[in-house]
Write a protein that holds these residues in place. Structure first.
Motif, PDB file in Angstrom:
ATOM      1  N   PHE A  62       0.812  -1.208   0.000  1.00 32.72           N
ATOM      2  CA  PHE A  62       0.000   0.000   0.000  1.00 32.72           C
ATOM      3  C   PHE A  62       0.853   1.268   0.000  1.00 32.72           C
ATOM      4  CE2 PHE A  62      -1.805   3.356   2.728  1.00 32.72           C
ATOM      5  CZ  PHE A  62      -2.848   3.760   1.906  1.00 32.72           C
ATOM      6  N   ALA A  63       1.979   1.238   0.733  1.00 37.74           N
ATOM      7  CA  ALA A  63       2.808   2.431   0.906  1.00 37.74           C
ATOM      8  C   ALA A  63       4.258   2.004   1.141  1.00 37.74           C
ATOM      9  CB  ALA A  63       2.309   3.260   2.086  1.00 37.74           C
ATOM     10  N   ILE A  64       5.142   2.998   1.074  1.00 34.76           N
ATOM     11  CA  ILE A  64       6.568   2.786   1.299  1.00 34.76           C
ATOM     12  C   ILE A  64       7.003   3.688   2.444  1.00 34.76           C
ATOM     13  CG2 ILE A  64       8.891   2.937   0.303  1.00 34.76           C
ATOM     14  CD1 ILE A  64       7.515   2.749  -2.492  1.00 34.76           C
ATOM     15  N   GLY A  65       7.634   3.098   3.452  1.00 29.20           N
ATOM     16  CA  GLY A  65       8.212   3.862   4.558  1.00 29.20           C
ATOM     17  C   GLY A  65       9.715   3.710   4.526  1.00 29.20           C
ATOM     18  N   ILE A  66      10.433   4.833   4.643  1.00 27.42           N
ATOM     19  CA  ILE A  66      11.888   4.812   4.513  1.00 27.42           C
ATOM     20  C   ILE A  66      12.534   5.492   5.709  1.00 27.42           C
ATOM     21  CG2 ILE A  66      13.858   5.549   3.116  1.00 27.42           C
ATOM     22  CD1 ILE A  66      11.992   5.533   0.697  1.00 27.42           C
ATOM     23  N   GLY A  67      13.551   4.843   6.274  1.00 26.56           N
ATOM     24  CA  GLY A  67      14.380   5.424   7.320  1.00 26.56           C
ATOM     25  C   GLY A  67      15.760   5.703   6.757  1.00 26.56           C
ATOM     26  N   ILE A  68      16.254   6.907   7.041  1.00 21.24           N
ATOM     27  CA  ILE A  68      17.563   7.325   6.529  1.00 21.24           C
ATOM     28  C   ILE A  68      18.329   8.030   7.656  1.00 21.24           C
ATOM     29  CG2 ILE A  68      18.772   8.809   4.875  1.00 21.24           C
ATOM     30  CD1 ILE A  68      16.478   8.486   2.981  1.00 21.24           C
ATOM     31  N   PRO A  69      19.613   7.690   7.853  1.00 21.93           N
ATOM     32  CA  PRO A  69      20.394   8.317   8.925  1.00 21.93           C
ATOM     33  C   PRO A  69      21.028   9.638   8.481  1.00 21.93           C
ATOM     34  CG  PRO A  69      21.730   6.676   7.886  1.00 21.93           C
ATOM     35  CD  PRO A  69      20.387   6.638   7.193  1.00 21.93           C
ATOM     36  N   GLY A  70      20.220  10.598   8.149  1.00 24.57           N
ATOM     37  CA  GLY A  70      20.756  11.877   7.704  1.00 24.57           C
ATOM     38  C   GLY A  70      19.778  12.992   7.963  1.00 24.57           C
ATOM     39  N   LEU A  71      20.098  14.144   7.449  1.00 22.62           N
ATOM     40  CA  LEU A  71      19.232  15.313   7.582  1.00 22.62           C
ATOM     41  C   LEU A  71      18.145  15.224   6.524  1.00 22.62           C
ATOM     42  CD1 LEU A  71      18.734  17.970   9.043  1.00 22.62           C
ATOM     43  CD2 LEU A  71      20.308  19.066   7.444  1.00 22.62           C
ATOM     44  N   ILE A  72      16.880  15.187   6.986  1.00 15.71           N
ATOM     45  CA  ILE A  72      15.744  14.954   6.101  1.00 15.71           C
ATOM     46  C   ILE A  72      14.712  16.062   6.266  1.00 15.71           C
ATOM     47  CG2 ILE A  72      13.919  13.304   5.478  1.00 15.71           C
ATOM     48  CD1 ILE A  72      16.740  12.112   5.302  1.00 15.71           C
ATOM     49  N   ASP A  73      14.174  16.528   5.172  1.00 19.26           N
ATOM     50  CA  ASP A  73      12.970  17.366   5.187  1.00 19.26           C
ATOM     51  C   ASP A  73      11.819  16.368   5.111  1.00 19.26           C
ATOM     52  OD1 ASP A  73      10.682  18.786   4.504  1.00 19.26           O
ATOM     53  OD2 ASP A  73      11.681  20.059   3.031  1.00 19.26           O
ATOM     54  N   THR A  74      11.285  15.981   6.272  1.00 18.70           N
ATOM     55  CA  THR A  74      10.277  14.917   6.312  1.00 18.70           C
ATOM     56  C   THR A  74       8.970  15.332   5.659  1.00 18.70           C
ATOM     57  OG1 THR A  74       9.617  15.576   8.540  1.00 18.70           O
ATOM     58  CG2 THR A  74      11.244  13.813   8.351  1.00 18.70           C
ATOM     59  N   GLU A  75       8.626  16.589   5.748  1.00 18.77           N
ATOM     60  CA  GLU A  75       7.368  17.053   5.166  1.00 18.77           C
ATOM     61  C   GLU A  75       7.366  16.913   3.647  1.00 18.77           C
ATOM     62  OE1 GLU A  75       4.822  21.168   4.914  1.00 18.77           O
ATOM     63  OE2 GLU A  75       5.842  20.695   6.789  1.00 18.77           O
ATOM     64  N   ASN A  76       8.496  17.246   3.025  1.00 20.33           N
ATOM     65  CA  ASN A  76       8.584  17.204   1.567  1.00 20.33           C
ATOM     66  C   ASN A  76       9.306  15.960   1.039  1.00 20.33           C
ATOM     67  OD1 ASN A  76       7.308  19.803   0.955  1.00 20.33           O
ATOM     68  ND2 ASN A  76       9.052  20.635   2.094  1.00 20.33           N
ATOM     69  N   GLY A  77       9.854  15.146   1.945  1.00 18.23           N
ATOM     70  CA  GLY A  77      10.527  13.918   1.528  1.00 18.23           C
ATOM     71  C   GLY A  77      11.828  14.152   0.786  1.00 18.23           C
ATOM     72  N   ILE A  78      12.574  15.151   1.252  1.00 15.89           N
ATOM     73  CA  ILE A  78      13.844  15.490   0.602  1.00 15.89           C
ATOM     74  C   ILE A  78      15.000  15.103   1.516  1.00 15.89           C
ATOM     75  CG2 ILE A  78      15.259  17.343  -0.356  1.00 15.89           C
ATOM     76  CD1 ILE A  78      12.603  18.883  -0.839  1.00 15.89           C
ATOM     77  N   VAL A  79      15.951  14.340   0.987  1.00 13.52           N
ATOM     78  CA  VAL A  79      17.173  14.030   1.717  1.00 13.52           C
ATOM     79  C   VAL A  79      18.093  15.225   1.524  1.00 13.52           C
ATOM     80  CG1 VAL A  79      19.121  12.449   1.957  1.00 13.52           C
ATOM     81  CG2 VAL A  79      16.875  11.572   1.242  1.00 13.52           C
ATOM     82  N   LEU A  80      18.342  15.960   2.606  1.00 17.50           N
ATOM     83  CA  LEU A  80      19.162  17.165   2.502  1.00 17.50           C
ATOM     84  C   LEU A  80      20.653  16.847   2.551  1.00 17.50           C
ATOM     85  CD1 LEU A  80      17.015  19.418   4.839  1.00 17.50           C
ATOM     86  CD2 LEU A  80      17.024  19.379   2.331  1.00 17.50           C
ATOM     87  N   ASN A  81      21.016  15.886   3.401  1.00 15.12           N
ATOM     88  CA  ASN A  81      22.421  15.528   3.534  1.00 15.12           C
ATOM     89  C   ASN A  81      22.522  14.141   4.157  1.00 15.12           C
ATOM     90  OD1 ASN A  81      25.182  15.543   3.730  1.00 15.12           O
ATOM     91  ND2 ASN A  81      25.273  16.946   5.455  1.00 15.12           N
ATOM     92  N   LEU A  82      23.345  13.319   3.585  1.00 14.60           N
ATOM     93  CA  LEU A  82      23.575  11.978   4.102  1.00 14.60           C
ATOM     94  C   LEU A  82      25.079  11.735   4.062  1.00 14.60           C
ATOM     95  CD1 LEU A  82      22.418   9.336   5.134  1.00 14.60           C
ATOM     96  CD2 LEU A  82      21.890   8.702   2.793  1.00 14.60           C
ATOM     97  N   SER A  83      25.728  11.851   5.204  1.00  9.93           N
ATOM     98  CA  SER A  83      27.192  11.845   5.234  1.00  9.93           C
ATOM     99  C   SER A  83      27.813  10.554   4.710  1.00  9.93           C
ATOM    100  CB  SER A  83      27.695  12.138   6.649  1.00  9.93           C
ATOM    101  OG  SER A  83      27.240  11.151   7.547  1.00  9.93           O
ATOM    102  N   ASN A  84      27.145   9.414   4.878  1.00 10.66           N
ATOM    103  CA  ASN A  84      27.705   8.141   4.402  1.00 10.66           C
ATOM    104  C   ASN A  84      27.537   7.928   2.905  1.00 10.66           C
ATOM    105  OD1 ASN A  84      28.477   7.486   6.988  1.00 10.66           O
ATOM    106  ND2 ASN A  84      26.633   6.333   7.413  1.00 10.66           N
TER     107      ASN A  84
END
Length: 110
Positions: A62-84
């Motif tokens: 039905f949907a996709i949920g994603i976890g990311i260890p970085g700076l995220i704009d959760t409202e707009n779904g934008i990965v701002l920075n991911l150091s790894n």
């Protein structure tokens, strides 16, 4: 506890591995893992993620949920920075995946 009756695809995007599984009736099933191509371009990485998700389409999630260890704009779904993953800056991941799979996408910092 929230009971979800429709399958949901959960994804963990890390610097070493990308892992996924399908939540069905509150049980995580079909857990898979692939190596993160962390030194590649963001376009290449997006295609790797999309190909990985495509392997789960038989579940009709039905949907996709994603976890990311970085700076995220959760409202707009934008990965701002991911150091790894150095190329993963200002990545419109939510829009990319919603356009590709026509499913709701939720992204948060893990």
């Amino acid at each position: 506890m929230l009971t979800v009756t429709q399958p949901i695809l959960g994804i963990d995007i890390g610097g070493t591995n990308i892992r996924a599984g399908v939540m069905i009736n509150n049980e995580l099933q079909d857990i898979r893992s692939i190596e993160t191509p962390s030194r590649e371009s963001k376009e290449y990485i997006l295609e790797v993620i999309a190909d990985f998700i495509s392997g789960y389409l038989d579940y009709d999630f039905f949907a996709i949920g994603i976890g990311i260890p970085g700076l995220i704009d959760t409202e707009n779904g934008i990965v701002l920075n991911l150091s790894n993953i150095p190329s993963f800056t200002k990545v419109h991941l939510k829009d990319f995946l919603q356009n590709r799979f026509a499913k709701p996408v939720f992204i948060n910092n893990d």
